[in-house]
Design a protein around this motif. Structure first.
Motif, PDB file in Angstrom:
ATOM      1  N   ALA A 149     -23.826  10.897 -22.490  1.00  0.00           N
ATOM      2  CA  ALA A 149     -24.475   9.834 -22.006  1.00  0.00           C
ATOM      3  C   ALA A 149     -25.918  10.156 -21.388  1.00  0.00           C
ATOM      4  CB  ALA A 149     -23.643   9.233 -20.635  1.00  0.00           C
ATOM      5  N   VAL A 150     -26.645   9.262 -21.224  1.00  0.00           N
ATOM      6  CA  VAL A 150     -28.056   9.723 -20.809  1.00  0.00           C
ATOM      7  C   VAL A 150     -27.906  10.289 -19.088  1.00  0.00           C
ATOM      8  CG1 VAL A 150     -30.380   8.967 -19.706  1.00  0.00           C
ATOM      9  CG2 VAL A 150     -29.302   8.038 -22.073  1.00  0.00           C
ATOM     10  N   GLY A 151     -27.039   9.635 -18.536  1.00  0.00           N
ATOM     11  CA  GLY A 151     -26.955  10.072 -17.009  1.00  0.00           C
ATOM     12  C   GLY A 151     -26.703  11.556 -16.876  1.00  0.00           C
ATOM     13  N   PHE A 152     -25.916  12.013 -17.762  1.00  0.00           N
ATOM     14  CA  PHE A 152     -25.380  13.460 -17.541  1.00  0.00           C
ATOM     15  C   PHE A 152     -26.294  14.376 -17.724  1.00  0.00           C
ATOM     16  CE2 PHE A 152     -20.851  12.264 -19.465  1.00  0.00           C
ATOM     17  CZ  PHE A 152     -20.529  11.661 -18.190  1.00  0.00           C
ATOM     18  N   SER A 153     -27.510  14.163 -18.042  1.00  0.00           N
ATOM     19  CA  SER A 153     -28.825  14.830 -18.144  1.00  0.00           C
ATOM     20  C   SER A 153     -29.736  14.960 -16.803  1.00  0.00           C
ATOM     21  CB  SER A 153     -29.781  14.407 -19.343  1.00  0.00           C
ATOM     22  OG  SER A 153     -29.047  14.630 -20.384  1.00  0.00           O
ATOM     23  N   TYR A 154     -29.032  14.300 -15.864  1.00  0.00           N
ATOM     24  CA  TYR A 154     -30.093  14.112 -14.536  1.00  0.00           C
ATOM     25  C   TYR A 154     -29.276  14.487 -13.466  1.00  0.00           C
ATOM     26  CZ  TYR A 154     -33.185  11.470 -17.138  1.00  0.00           C
ATOM     27  OH  TYR A 154     -34.270  10.901 -17.984  1.00  0.00           O
ATOM     28  N   ARG A 155     -29.650  15.275 -12.457  1.00  0.00           N
ATOM     29  CA  ARG A 155     -28.728  15.471 -11.249  1.00  0.00           C
ATOM     30  C   ARG A 155     -28.561  14.117 -10.505  1.00  0.00           C
ATOM     31  NH1 ARG A 155     -33.253  19.424  -9.424  1.00  0.00           N
ATOM     32  NH2 ARG A 155     -32.912  20.877 -10.902  1.00  0.00           N
ATOM     33  N   ASP A 156     -29.553  13.343 -10.572  1.00  0.00           N
ATOM     34  CA  ASP A 156     -29.359  11.894  -9.626  1.00  0.00           C
ATOM     35  C   ASP A 156     -29.601  10.899 -10.597  1.00  0.00           C
ATOM     36  OD1 ASP A 156     -29.126   9.966  -8.075  1.00  0.00           O
ATOM     37  OD2 ASP A 156     -30.908  10.237  -6.759  1.00  0.00           O
ATOM     38  N   PHE A 157     -28.726  10.182 -11.086  1.00  0.00           N
ATOM     39  CA  PHE A 157     -28.896   9.048 -12.041  1.00  0.00           C
ATOM     40  C   PHE A 157     -28.206   7.875 -11.152  1.00  0.00           C
ATOM     41  CE2 PHE A 157     -28.467   6.742 -16.053  1.00  0.00           C
ATOM     42  CZ  PHE A 157     -29.676   6.892 -16.425  1.00  0.00           C
ATOM     43  N   GLU A 158     -28.610   7.315 -10.239  1.00  0.00           N
ATOM     44  CA  GLU A 158     -28.117   6.305  -9.491  1.00  0.00           C
ATOM     45  C   GLU A 158     -28.595   4.835 -10.244  1.00  0.00           C
ATOM     46  OE1 GLU A 158     -28.403   5.342  -5.464  1.00  0.00           O
ATOM     47  OE2 GLU A 158     -28.567   7.544  -4.962  1.00  0.00           O
ATOM     48  N   GLN A 159     -27.603   3.823 -10.418  1.00  0.00           N
ATOM     49  CA  GLN A 159     -27.862   2.625 -11.060  1.00  0.00           C
ATOM     50  C   GLN A 159     -28.876   1.942 -10.186  1.00  0.00           C
ATOM     51  OE1 GLN A 159     -26.686   1.797 -14.015  1.00  0.00           O
ATOM     52  NE2 GLN A 159     -26.091   3.814 -14.012  1.00  0.00           N
ATOM     53  N   THR A 160     -29.792   1.176 -10.595  1.00  0.00           N
ATOM     54  CA  THR A 160     -30.512  -0.021 -10.088  1.00  0.00           C
ATOM     55  C   THR A 160     -29.951  -1.163  -9.712  1.00  0.00           C
ATOM     56  OG1 THR A 160     -32.326   1.201 -11.515  1.00  0.00           O
ATOM     57  CG2 THR A 160     -32.918  -0.997 -10.277  1.00  0.00           C
ATOM     58  N   THR A 161     -30.239  -1.643  -8.454  1.00  0.00           N
ATOM     59  CA  THR A 161     -29.303  -2.694  -8.191  1.00  0.00           C
ATOM     60  C   THR A 161     -29.910  -3.997  -8.621  1.00  0.00           C
ATOM     61  OG1 THR A 161     -30.586  -3.090  -6.062  1.00  0.00           O
ATOM     62  CG2 THR A 161     -28.403  -1.613  -5.924  1.00  0.00           C
ATOM     63  N   ASP A 162     -29.383  -5.106  -8.678  1.00  0.00           N
ATOM     64  CA  ASP A 162     -30.133  -6.253  -9.214  1.00  0.00           C
ATOM     65  C   ASP A 162     -31.195  -6.735  -8.277  1.00  0.00           C
ATOM     66  OD1 ASP A 162     -28.242  -6.434 -11.222  1.00  0.00           O
ATOM     67  OD2 ASP A 162     -26.952  -8.049 -10.349  1.00  0.00           O
TER      68      ASP A 162
END
Length: 73
Positions: free
Chosen positions: A43-56
């Motif tokens: 997954a893309v997120g595994f390539s980042y230290r911090d890949f928090e989701q953007t809230t609505d």
């Protein structure tokens, strides 16, 4: 769709992707740039230290800010 507009070239740049996706993109674009192709891409997120989701709410705020800039321009 982009080719119908007859661009001088199409460049696709992504921060990370599996090699299989890059192979497909190379068939469509003139140039593909990718900073990281992990051998076991999950997954893309595994390539980042911090890949928090953007809230609505953050997305709504960003869209409102972009619309306001368009109105002023």
């Amino acid at each position: 769709a982009l080719r119908r507009h007859e661009p001088a070239g199409i460049v696709v740049a992504v921060p990370t992707a599996p090699e299989s996706a890059l192979l497909e993109l190379r068939e469509l674009a003139d140039q593909v740039i990718c900073a990281s192709t992990p051998p076991l891409f999950a997954a893309v997120g595994f390539s980042y230290r911090d890949f928090e989701q953007t809230t609505d709410e953050e997305v709504r705020d960003l869209l409102r800010a972009a619309a306001a800039r368009r109105v002023r321009a």
